[in-house]
Design a protein around this motif. Structure first.
Motif, PDB file in Angstrom:
ATOM      1  N   GLU A  15       0.826  -1.206   0.000  1.00  0.00           N
ATOM      2  CA  GLU A  15       0.000   0.000   0.000  1.00  0.00           C
ATOM      3  C   GLU A  15       0.860   1.256   0.000  1.00  0.00           C
ATOM      4  N   LYS A  16       1.947   1.246   0.764  1.00  0.00           N
ATOM      5  CA  LYS A  16       2.840   2.398   0.804  1.00  0.00           C
ATOM      6  C   LYS A  16       3.500   2.633  -0.549  1.00  0.00           C
ATOM      7  N   LEU A  17       3.882   1.561  -1.228  1.00  0.00           N
ATOM      8  CA  LEU A  17       4.540   1.698  -2.523  1.00  0.00           C
ATOM      9  C   LEU A  17       3.583   2.231  -3.581  1.00  0.00           C
ATOM     10  N   VAL A  18       2.347   1.720  -3.582  1.00  0.00           N
ATOM     11  CA  VAL A  18       1.350   2.211  -4.545  1.00  0.00           C
ATOM     12  C   VAL A  18       1.035   3.681  -4.260  1.00  0.00           C
ATOM     13  N   CYS A  19       0.915   4.041  -2.987  1.00  0.00           N
ATOM     14  CA  CYS A  19       0.678   5.443  -2.621  1.00  0.00           C
ATOM     15  C   CYS A  19       1.860   6.320  -3.019  1.00  0.00           C
ATOM     16  N   LEU A  20       3.079   5.796  -2.858  1.00  0.00           N
ATOM     17  CA  LEU A  20       4.261   6.539  -3.270  1.00  0.00           C
ATOM     18  C   LEU A  20       4.213   6.840  -4.765  1.00  0.00           C
ATOM     19  N   GLY A  21       3.834   5.823  -5.556  1.00  0.00           N
ATOM     20  CA  GLY A  21       3.720   6.033  -6.994  1.00  0.00           C
ATOM     21  C   GLY A  21       2.667   7.068  -7.343  1.00  0.00           C
ATOM     22  N   ARG A  22       1.528   7.000  -6.667  1.00  0.00           N
ATOM     23  CA  ARG A  22       0.446   7.967  -6.925  1.00  0.00           C
ATOM     24  C   ARG A  22       0.875   9.380  -6.538  1.00  0.00           C
TER      25      ARG A  22
END
Length: 254
Positions: A15-22
């Motif tokens: 979740e943190k990685l996907v949020c980082l990308g967003r």
């Protein structure tokens, strides 16, 4: 050597990685479907070497594309986001787009792109890679100014349109005969008129994807719909549901 260490990650980290990308895309006023609606339930990461890491995810079922398998890729260098990529795959063919941010271009761009293709070959089992005209400079002045066509050409991509292939051959002869020659922007725009393909040595049928275009599938469906069912979309839906239900051995539900 293959990209190493491909592994899934725990949900909180995903979740943190996907949020980082967003967040990375939002800060740069950019938007891609896979970063807006990334599926944090299925994330994998792989070490590419030199401190570079690829983080890849797909889309949740309700956001997936009708025909193509979509994957977004976050590119990290020593933990810092340096760019992004996307892959739209059908069978062994993948259309790949990449963007490295200005600060991180030049030095390792070609190496990172080559490692990205190797990773997608490993992760998606793709063996044919396509670059669309926009990436080459079609309606994209940045691509023309950067000479993007030659970036891909030097990595082994080839044009699929015969007229573009002839033009490439002429330009390559000029580059050999005239030291310091640079392809004019006018010609670069003509070179960006069609797709480029790279076929890995393991590609099962070289040249088979040269004339493929995704819109052709929709056009073929429309022709079949008109011929068999008189253009009635409701009847087509029923026929497809019935066919799939029969293949799965279940009762169709309308």
């Amino acid at each position: 050597a293959f990209v190493t260490g491909v592994q899934t990650c725990a949900l909180p980290i995903c979740e943190k990685l996907v949020c980082l990308g967003r967040d990375m895309m939002t800060l740069r006023y950019r938007e891609l479907h896979g970063f807006t609606y990334g599926d944090s339930q299925h994330v994998a990461r792989a070490a590419a070497g030199r401190g570079v890491e690829f983080v890849i995810w797909g889309l949740p079922p309700g956001r997936r594309l009708p025909l193509l398998g979509y994957h977004a890729v976050l590119i990290l260098k020593n933990g810092v986001p340096i760019g992004y990529a996307e892959s739209l795959a059908l069978f062994e063919r993948s259309e790949v787009g990449i963007n490295l941010f200005y600060t991180f271009r030049d030095g390792e761009s070609a190496w990172i792109y080559a490692r990205l293709l190797r990773f997608l070959r490993q992760y998606l089992q793709a063996s044919v890679f396509s670059v669309e005209p926009y990436q080459l400079g079609s309606h994209n002045q940045e691509g023309i100014e950067a000479g993007a066509f030659w970036f891909y050409r030097k990595l082994g991509f080839r044009p699929v349109q015969p007229d573009v292939a002839r033009m490439v051959a002429r330009e390559e002869r000029r580059l050999v005969k005239r030291p310091g020659y640079r392809t004019p922007a006018r010609i670069l725009r003509q070179l960006a008129a069609g797709h480029l393909l790279y076929e890995a040595p393991s590609a099962p049928h070289p040249g088979e994807w040269d004339s493929f275009r995704v819109p052709n599938i929709g056009l073929a469906v429309q022709r079949r719909l008109r011929k068999q069912l008189g253009g009635d979309e409701r009847k087509l839906h029923q026929a497809l549901v019935t066919s799939v239900a029969h293949a799965l051995g279940v009762k169709p539900a309308f």
